[in-house]
Design an enzyme around this catalytic site. Structure first.
Site, PDB file in Angstrom:
ATOM      1  N   ASN B 387       0.814  -1.202   0.000  1.00 60.78           N
ATOM      2  CA  ASN B 387       0.000   0.000   0.000  1.00 60.78           C
ATOM      3  C   ASN B 387       0.854   1.261   0.000  1.00 60.78           C
ATOM      4  O   ASN B 387       0.943   1.969  -0.985  1.00 60.78           O
ATOM      5  CB  ASN B 387      -0.912  -0.037   1.224  1.00 60.78           C
ATOM      6  CG  ASN B 387      -2.002   1.005   1.149  1.00 60.78           C
ATOM      7  OD1 ASN B 387      -1.861   2.027   0.468  1.00 60.78           O
ATOM      8  ND2 ASN B 387      -3.103   0.769   1.816  1.00 60.78           N
ATOM      9  N   ASP B 388       1.517   1.518   1.127  1.00 62.36           N
ATOM     10  CA  ASP B 388       2.271   2.767   1.230  1.00 62.36           C
ATOM     11  C   ASP B 388       3.408   2.841   0.223  1.00 62.36           C
ATOM     12  O   ASP B 388       3.740   3.931  -0.260  1.00 62.36           O
ATOM     13  CB  ASP B 388       2.830   2.911   2.649  1.00 62.36           C
ATOM     14  CG  ASP B 388       1.713   2.922   3.686  1.00 62.36           C
ATOM     15  OD1 ASP B 388       1.917   2.379   4.768  1.00 62.36           O
ATOM     16  OD2 ASP B 388       0.645   3.473   3.373  1.00 62.36           O
TER      17      ASP B 388
END
Lengths: 98, 461
Positions: B387-388
Site C-alpha cells: 500500500n504505502d
C-alpha cells in the site's frame, strides 16, 4: 588510563569498522538473514552467562546466571537455526534440463 | 594453560564470526559462512567451560538444554511470515542475558573488590541497554504479532516525558560510575530502562517497525559489547561491535529508504498529534473492481508483469500462489519480475525471504532502483497487499506523512491490478489515490484465494 582498557577500546573500534565494511556489502536480498545472523552472534553473551551460572557465588547470582544461560541459548540456537532455514531457500534460477 | 586455551578459542570464534558475516555478502557463500560462525560460537562456549571460576556445571547444562529446546522449537515452528516477530523476540532473550550478567557480575566484582569506575560504567551501560532492549523488543514483538495495536500510540507531552526519563536514568548512570557502591541504584537504573524500552516503542508504528527492530538489534549488540568490557572478554566486545554496527547501519538504510531522517523516525511518530490522511479524501471517488476472469485474460496476454509484494501477501501466506501465477505467465512466453521496496513488509528483506521460500529464483527479485525504470514497459503491475510503497501521495501530497519517501513507479505501468482484502487503509492508515486511478483495477479478496482462482482461470484462457 588503564592500558588494558585502552586496548579494549581499540578492539571495539576496529571491530566496528570491520563490521561496517563487511555489512555494507551484504545485498538487500539478504538483509533479513543478516539481522537474524547478527542476532545469533550477539548471543555470545552466553559465554558470560555460563561463568556466572557456574561460579556458585550466591543464590541470586546463580539464579540470574541460570536464566541468562537459558535465554542466551535460546538466542543462539534459535538464531542460527532460523538463519540457516532462511538461507536454504535462496535459489538461483535452475538451469533448464533438456 | 587453560587460560591460553580459552583465549585461543575466543580468538578463533572472533575470526570465524567475521568470516561468517562475510559469507553473507552473497547467497552462494551464505550458508557456509553461517556454519563457520556457528563453529566459532561452539568453540567459544566449549572454551568457556574450562574457565577457572566455574565450580558447578548443573545449572549451565540444564540452561543449555532447555534453551536449545526452546530455541529450536521457535526456529522450526514459527512460520516464515512471522520472521520479524521472531527476530524481535530473540533480541529480547539475548538482551535479557546481557542485563542479568551485568547485575550478577556487579555483586561478584564488589565482593572481589575489583569494581573500578570504568568497569562500573561498562556494567551500568550493559544493564541499561540490555533492559531497554528487552522491553523494547517485547513491545515490537507485540505490535508485529498484532497482540496490540500496530498504529502509533501517542499522548500529549510524550516526547518530553521520554526525554526526562532518559535524562534521569542517565544521571543515575553517571552517579553510579562516580560511586559504584550504590547497589540499589543499579537496580533502579534497570527498572527505569525497562520503562524506557516500552515508552520508546509505543509511539512507533506502521512502516517504521523495520527501523525499530534494526535499532534494537544494534542495542542488543552494544549491550553485549559492554559485557565484554566489563568481564574482560574480547570476543564479546568484537561480536557486540559487529552486531551493533550491523543493526545501526540497517536502521539508517531503512530511514533513508523512507526519506526521513533517522531521528524523525525514532522520535517523530509522524509528528504529534497524529496527522490524518493529508488533504485528500476519498469521498466521491470510485474504484474499478475487476473479476478474476478478466484479470486472468490481462495476465495471460501480458509480456512483462511486475509483481509488487507487500505485507498483505505475507499475511495471506500467498507467496506460493504468486509463483504458480508467475509460472502461468512464463508458460505463455511472458516475463515476470518482482519489485521489492526496501521497506515493504515488516523487516528489511522480508519480501525476499518469503518469495525465496516459494522457490522463486532470487535473480528475479529486483530492488527499487533496479526496477523503477522498467515499470513503463510493464503490461501489468500486480500489487499484492502493498500500500504505502506504491502510494503516489509520497510524491505529490506535501501534507502526507509519507511525503518524500521514494516509491515504486507502479502508476507508470500500462495497467495496474491491486489485490486487497477490502478498502481499509494500510498499516500507516493513509488513503491511497493509486486505487482510484483509471488504469487501476482492484481485485478484492484474500490474496491467496484470489491468486489461486487467477491461476486456474489462466489455465483456461
Amino acid at each position: 588510563m588503564d592500558p588494558y582498557a585502552l586496548l579494549q577500546i581499540y578492539i571495539f573500534v576496529l571491530a566496528g569498522f570491520v563490521g561496517y565494511q563487511v555489512i555494507t556489502k551484504v545485498p538487500a536480498l539478504l538483509h533479513t538473514p543478516l539481522m537474524s545472523a547478527t542476532n545469533a552472534i550477539s548471543g555470545i553473551s552466553l559465554v558470560g552467562s555460563i561463568v556466572v551460572a557456574g561460579h556458585d557465588f550466591s543464590a541470586l547470582a546463580t539464579v540470574m546466571g541460570f536464566v541468562a544461560v537459558t535465554a542466551a541459548t535460546i538466542n543462539v540456537v534459535g538464531g542460527f537455526m532460523i538463519t540457516d532455514r532462511m538461507l536454504r531457500m535462496f535459489r538461483r534460477k535452475e538451469k533448464p534440463s533438456s | 594453560m587453560t587460560t591460553s586455551l580459552i583465549q585461543i578459542s575466543y580468538l578463533a570464534a572472533a575470526v570465524l564470526f567475521i568470516l561468517g558475516l562475510r559469507g553473507l555478502t552473497a547467497p552462494d557463500t551464505a550458508r557456509r559462512g553461517m556454519n563457520m560462525a556457528a563453529l566459532g560460537m561452539l568453540a567459544a562456549v566449549v572454551g568457556t567451560l574450562m574457565h577457572h571460576d566455574i565450580v558447578r556445571y548443573e545449572w549451565i547444562l540444564i540452561g543449555i538444554v532447555v534453551g536449545s529446546a526452546v530455541g529450536a522449537a521457535m526456529a522450526i515452528f514459527m512460520p516464515m511470515t512471522a520472521m520479524p516477530q521472531r527476530i524481535a523476540l530473540s533480541h529480547a532473550f539475548g538482551a535479557l542475558a546481557a542485563a542479568l550478567v551485568g547485575l550478577a557480575k556487579y555483586d561478584i566484582f564488589m565482593a572481589e573488590d575489583t569494581l573500578g569506575h570504568a568497569r562500573m560504567g561498562a556494567i551500568a551501560f550493559e544493564v541499561m541497554f540490555g533492559s531497554l532492549t528487552v522491553t523494547g523488543s517485547l513491545m515490537a514483538f507485540a505490535k508485529l504479532q498484532e497482540l496490540m495495536r500496530g498504529s502509533p500510540i501517542t499522548f500529549r507531552g510524550q516526547n518530553a516525558m521520554n526525554i526526562s526519563l532518559f535524562a534521569v536514568t542517565f544521571c543515575l548512570f553517571l552517579y553510579l560510575i562516580y560511586d559504584p557502591s550504590q547497589r540499589e541504584l543499579l537496580y533502579v537504573v534497570a527498572g527505569l530502562s525497562l520503562a524506557i524500552g516500552v515508552l520508546m516503542v509505543l509511539p512507533i508504528g506502521g512502516a517504521d517497525m523495520p527501523v525499530v527492530v534494526s535499532l534494537l538489534n544494534s542495542y542488543a549488540g552494544l549491550a553485549a559489547s559492554a559485557t565484554g568490557f566489563a568481564i574482560d572478554n574480547n570476543v564479546l566486545i568484537i561480536a557486540g561491535a559487529l552486531d551493533g554496527a550491523s543493526g545501526f547501519l540497517l536502521s539508517i538504510l531503512m530511514s533513508r529508504a523512507m526519506n526521513r531522517s533517522f531521528a524523525n523516525v525514532i522520535f517523530g511518530a509522524f509528528g504529534t498529534p497524529q496527522v490524518t490522511a493529508g488533504a485528500k479524501s476519498s469521498a466521491g471517488l470510485t474504484v474499478r473492481s475487476i473479476t478474476v476472469e478478466d484479470a486472468a485474460i490481462q495476465m495471460a496476454y501480458a509480456r512483462l508483469v511486475i509483481v509488487v509484494p507487500g505485507y498483505g501477501m505475507a499475511v495471506a501466506q500467498a507467496q506460493h500462489q504468486v509463483r504458480e501465477l508467475a509460472e502461468q505467465v512464463e508458460k505463455r512466453g511472458g516475463e515476470v519480475k518482482y519489485a521489492i521496496h526496501p521497506v515493504a513488509g515488516r523487516m528489511p528483506g522480508h519480501m525476499n525471504v518469503l518469495l525465496a521460500e516459494a522457490n522463486i529464483p532470487y535473480d528475479k527479485l529486483l530492488d527499487m532502483d533496479e526496477i523503477n525504470s522498467q515499470f513503463a514497459n510493464a503490461d501489468v503491475a500486480l500489487v499484492i497487499g502493498a500500500n504505502d510503497v506504491v502510494n503516489p501521495a509520497a510524491r505529490n501530497d506535501k501534507a502526507s506523512p509519507i511525503y518524500g519517501m521514494p516509491i515504486l513507479n507502479v502508476d507508470a505501468a500500462k495497467a495496474v491490478i491491486v489485490m486487497k482484502r477490502s478498502m481499509n487503509p494500510g498499516f500507516a492508515g493513509i488513503e491511497n489515490e493509486l486505487f482510484y486511478d483509471e488504469k487501476t483495477s482492484l481485485l478484492f479478496g484474500d490474496a491467496k484465494a484470489s491468486l489461486g482462482k487467477l491461476v486456474s482461470e489462466m489455465k483456461n484462457v
